[in-house]
Design an enzyme around this catalytic site. Structure first.
Site, PDB file in Angstrom:
ATOM      1  N   GLY A 102       0.808  -1.209   0.000  1.00 24.86           N
ATOM      2  CA  GLY A 102       0.000   0.000   0.000  1.00 24.86           C
ATOM      3  C   GLY A 102       0.841   1.259   0.000  1.00 24.86           C
ATOM      4  O   GLY A 102       0.379   2.336  -0.343  1.00 24.86           O
ATOM      5  N   ASP A 134      -2.794   6.814   2.474  1.00 24.36           N
ATOM      6  CA  ASP A 134      -2.160   7.740   1.536  1.00 24.36           C
ATOM      7  C   ASP A 134      -0.899   7.248   0.844  1.00 24.36           C
ATOM      8  O   ASP A 134      -0.343   7.924  -0.014  1.00 24.36           O
ATOM      9  CB  ASP A 134      -1.851   9.063   2.260  1.00 24.36           C
ATOM     10  CG  ASP A 134      -0.985   8.848   3.501  1.00 24.36           C
ATOM     11  OD1 ASP A 134      -0.452   7.741   3.660  1.00 24.36           O
ATOM     12  OD2 ASP A 134      -0.853   9.802   4.295  1.00 24.36           O
ATOM     13  N   ARG A 192      14.416   0.385   0.805  1.00 24.07           N
ATOM     14  CA  ARG A 192      14.716  -0.905   1.421  1.00 24.07           C
ATOM     15  C   ARG A 192      15.301  -1.834   0.366  1.00 24.07           C
ATOM     16  O   ARG A 192      14.975  -1.728  -0.815  1.00 24.07           O
ATOM     17  CB  ARG A 192      13.444  -1.570   1.954  1.00 24.07           C
ATOM     18  CG  ARG A 192      12.637  -0.714   2.876  1.00 24.07           C
ATOM     19  CD  ARG A 192      11.710  -1.570   3.684  1.00 24.07           C
ATOM     20  NE  ARG A 192      10.568  -2.100   2.945  1.00 24.07           N
ATOM     21  CZ  ARG A 192       9.528  -2.649   3.543  1.00 24.07           C
ATOM     22  NH1 ARG A 192       9.496  -2.760   4.857  1.00 24.07           N
ATOM     23  NH2 ARG A 192       8.511  -3.111   2.838  1.00 24.07           N
ATOM     24  N   ASP A 274       1.336 -11.172   6.547  1.00 21.59           N
ATOM     25  CA  ASP A 274       1.837 -10.296   5.487  1.00 21.59           C
ATOM     26  C   ASP A 274       3.185  -9.686   5.865  1.00 21.59           C
ATOM     27  O   ASP A 274       3.827  -9.043   5.046  1.00 21.59           O
ATOM     28  CB  ASP A 274       0.826  -9.177   5.181  1.00 21.59           C
ATOM     29  CG  ASP A 274       0.382  -8.438   6.431  1.00 21.59           C
ATOM     30  OD1 ASP A 274      -0.117  -9.100   7.352  1.00 21.59           O
ATOM     31  OD2 ASP A 274       0.555  -7.210   6.496  1.00 21.59           O
ATOM     32  N   ASN A 275       3.607  -9.894   7.120  1.00 20.07           N
ATOM     33  CA  ASN A 275       4.905  -9.382   7.555  1.00 20.07           C
ATOM     34  C   ASN A 275       5.896 -10.509   7.808  1.00 20.07           C
ATOM     35  O   ASN A 275       6.855 -10.350   8.552  1.00 20.07           O
ATOM     36  CB  ASN A 275       4.733  -8.532   8.820  1.00 20.07           C
ATOM     37  CG  ASN A 275       3.991  -7.235   8.528  1.00 20.07           C
ATOM     38  OD1 ASN A 275       3.993  -6.753   7.393  1.00 20.07           O
ATOM     39  ND2 ASN A 275       3.359  -6.660   9.534  1.00 20.07           N
TER      40      ASN A 275
HETATM   41  P1  AMP Z   1       1.723  -3.019   8.121  1.00 20.22           P
HETATM   42  O1  AMP Z   1       0.934  -3.175   9.379  1.00 20.22           O
HETATM   43  O2  AMP Z   1       2.634  -1.807   8.129  1.00 20.22           O
HETATM   44  O3  AMP Z   1       2.451  -4.247   7.740  1.00 20.22           O
HETATM   45  O4  AMP Z   1       0.672  -2.697   6.974  1.00 20.22           O
HETATM   46  C1  AMP Z   1      -0.439  -3.483   6.691  1.00 20.22           C
HETATM   47  C2  AMP Z   1      -1.017  -3.077   5.362  1.00 20.22           C
HETATM   48  O5  AMP Z   1      -1.410  -1.704   5.382  1.00 20.22           O
HETATM   49  C3  AMP Z   1      -0.077  -3.224   4.186  1.00 20.22           C
HETATM   50  O6  AMP Z   1      -0.835  -3.613   3.086  1.00 20.22           O
HETATM   51  C4  AMP Z   1       0.455  -1.836   4.010  1.00 20.22           C
HETATM   52  O7  AMP Z   1       0.901  -1.585   2.704  1.00 20.22           O
HETATM   53  C5  AMP Z   1      -0.771  -1.003   4.334  1.00 20.22           C
HETATM   54  N1  AMP Z   1      -0.420   0.356   4.778  1.00 20.22           N
HETATM   55  C6  AMP Z   1       0.146   0.721   5.945  1.00 20.22           C
HETATM   56  N2  AMP Z   1       0.322   2.059   5.985  1.00 20.22           N
HETATM   57  C7  AMP Z   1      -0.142   2.561   4.815  1.00 20.22           C
HETATM   58  C8  AMP Z   1      -0.226   3.861   4.247  1.00 20.22           C
HETATM   59  N3  AMP Z   1       0.185   4.937   4.894  1.00 20.22           N
HETATM   60  N4  AMP Z   1      -0.762   3.966   3.006  1.00 20.22           N
HETATM   61  C9  AMP Z   1      -1.184   2.885   2.328  1.00 20.22           C
HETATM   62  N5  AMP Z   1      -1.148   1.648   2.806  1.00 20.22           N
HETATM   63  C10 AMP Z   1      -0.618   1.465   4.037  1.00 20.22           C
HETATM   64 MG    MG Z   2       3.485  -4.943   6.318  1.00 22.56          MG
END
Ligand code: AMP
Ligand code: MG
Length: 525
Positions: A102, A134, A192, A274-275
């Site tokens: 995202g 965003d 990264r 997903d992580n």
């Molecule tokens: P995370 O918890 O950081 O691993 O994110 C979980 C999901 O939310 C992933 O698909 C990320 O790409 C999406 N995501 C987190 N922050 C944002 C952001 N600011 N804009 C768009 N997608 C986000």
């Molecule tokens: Mg993630």
């Protein structure tokens, strides 16, 4: 700037045929083409000289305008096709459907000295996977990811890496604690780097949609690119034995990764599928934290404070839970569960052995003795009697000498956060533990000096304590980037004494105990 570019990912895997950059469900694809957003006034804050070298660039390359523009997304290099990856995931125990990159955009692949690196910008603008968000990242979370991923590498923990940290010049609105107090923060972009950013969720999303053709293509691509040793050289066929060996190896690497986390006191904070990297690398540095007081129940993530699903003491079990989800995604291709189940069953036993060996190494024990399990269990109990700094305790423990057993008090006192609350029961418990440890050390055949050396190689002196990042972030917010550089350099040698950095070998200061960013972190970044 000369880079040997490759594009194995985009040429071998199915692409989203829709080229529109709008939030949507994507099917029959592993990625979508997307161009990074232009930034207002990009400014480079730091570059990892090692990563520069790893991708075949020279220090002077990073000073060029082209470098700044490429690694903040303002210039797309010729013959490259940036893309966002499609993946799903189980978040906090529940299937969340499509997630995807995202706010990460892969720029290109670089081949150098036999290695293939994927370079990815985090915070470079919206993608089809941005949902309602965003696509941007803020300075605080970018400093944290940049410093921590490189620090983890130097600690010997499998991890993705980072090439550069830049300000975008844009303002980004964030509600740090999700309590209705949004504020503008400085936008930032980290580049990264990893041999692959594929996650368990990359496979799960295809299985969930029953897109077995794409699933097979993706798994075969993963094996060919990253696990070629499991392809039978005689018939080059990827069969169910290969899939089972592949899964077994992913489990092995994931276990290795999490055991390292337990060794250094790292808590990931959001171990959703997903992580979880398919290469067993630590990936996605969000609301992670470092243990200060040793506490198996600690989680840095405010979103997880209630259930503590991802607490320090649960991380190994969560890896297994996540492996079950990956196994479910692989099952349709294999058609039988025996091999997958065997790996999952072995994991529990293997993890106990690996954990025990790791803890032995932290105690300087080279032999295996049947008393070790209870010695380690009672140590964990003692460490949690009162807030006791993990890093300081283990680092100083090397100086315990069974010939001068009285120095145990000084070792343990240096790690206590509230020395004036220590009662007799705590002192007696520790005294007993050190007596057992002393007896156990006498079974060993190594000298005191050899023991110090081996313990110092596994018990880091310097880790990226949460408050240290926060001071670096607060300074950076005011335009002073010197502490980012100081911590970056210090954390390249976490096991060395480095007396010039002695001030960072100290307990968390009291002001940081309950401060946002130090003990409380959220996914809002
Ligand atoms: P995370 O918890 O950081 O691993 O994110 C979980 C999901 O939310 C992933 O698909 C990320 O790409 C999406 N995501 C987190 N922050 C944002 C952001 N600011 N804009 C768009 N997608 C986000
Ligand atoms: Mg993630």
């Amino acid at each position: 700037m000369k880079l040997y570019l490759k594009n194995t990912f985009t040429t071998n895997l199915p692409a989203d045929v829709n080229l529109e950059n709008t939030p949507r469900q994507v099917s029959k694809a592993c990625f979508s083409y997307v161009i990074p957003k232009e930034t207002a006034a990009p400014k480079l804050l730091h570059v990892s000289s090692e990563m520069l070298e790893n991708i075949g660039l020279y220090p002077e390359d990073s000073e060029k305008k082209e470098f700044l523009n490429v690694f903040t997304g303002n210039t797309v290099l010729e013959n490259t096709t940036p893309y966002a990856m499609c993946y799903g995931g189980h978040q906090f125990g529940h299937w969340a459907g499509q997630l995807g990159d995202g706010r990460a955009i892969n720029l290109f692949e670089v081949s150098h000295q036999g290695k293939n690196w994927k370079l990815q910008l985090k915070g470079a603008g919206p993608t089809p996977y941005s949902r309602t968000a965003d696509g941007l990242a803020v300075l605080r979370s970018s400093v944290r990811e940049y410093l921590c991923s490189e620090a983890m590498f130097h600690l010997g923990v499998p991890t993705t890496r980072a090439l550069s940290l830049a300000l975008s010049g844009d303002q980004v609105l964030r509600d740090i604690l999700y309590n209705g107090n949004p504020d503008y923060e400085k936008g930032a972009i980290v580049c990264r780097v990893s041999p692959s950013f594929l996650r368990f969720g990359s496979y799960e999303i295809l299985a969930s949609k029953q897109d077995f053709e794409s699933l097979k293509t993706l798994i075969n691509f993963t094996i060919t690119s990253h696990y070629p040793e499991f392809i039978n050289p005689n018939n080059v066929i990827i069969d169910k034995d290969t899939y089972n060996s592949f899964f077994h190896e992913v489990a092995k690497r994931s276990l290795d990764m999490v055991i390292h986390w337990q060794r250094v006191g790292f808590v990931h904070g959001v171990m959703n599928t997903d992580n979880m990297s398919i290469l067993g690398l630590t990936i996605d540095y969000g609301p992670y934290g470092w243990l200060e007081g040793y506490d198996l129940g600690w989680t840095p993530n405010t979103t997880d404070h209630q259930n503590k699903r991802y607490k320090f003491g649960a991380q190994i079990d969560v890896v297994l839970w996540n492996l079950y989800q990956l196994a479910n995604a692989l099952y349709p291709l294999i058609g039988e569960a025996d091999g997958l189940e065997k790996t999952l069953q072995d994991f529990s036993e293997n993890s106990k052995v690996a954990y025990l060996d790791m803890m032995r190494s932290k105690l300087g024990l080279t032999l295996k003795d049947k008393s070790d399990v209870s010695l380690i269990n009672s140590l964990e109990d003692c460490l949690q009697l009162t807030e006791t700094d993990m890093t300081i305790f283990f680092r100083n423990l090397a100086h315990f000498n069974s010939e001068e057993p009285e120095n145990w008090k000084a070792i343990i006192e240096a790690a206590f956060y509230t020395p004036n609350t220590i009662d007799n029961a705590i002192i007696i418990a520790w005294n007993n533990w050190f007596k057992s440890y002393s007896v156990r050390l006498n079974l060993e055949h190594v000298t005191h000096l050899e023991k110090i050396e081996s313990m110092n190689a596994v018990n880091p002196k310097y880790v990226l304590r949460n408050y240290m990042s926060q001071i670096a972030i607060d300074l950076a917010d005011k335009g002073d980037y010197s502490l980012i550089d100081e911590l970056f350099i210090m954390l390249k040698k976490p096991y060395s004494e480095q007396p010039e950095y002695q001030k960072w070998f100290s307990k968390r200061p009291e002001w940081a105990r309950n401060k946002v960013g130090c003990s409380m972190l959220s996914c809002s970044s």
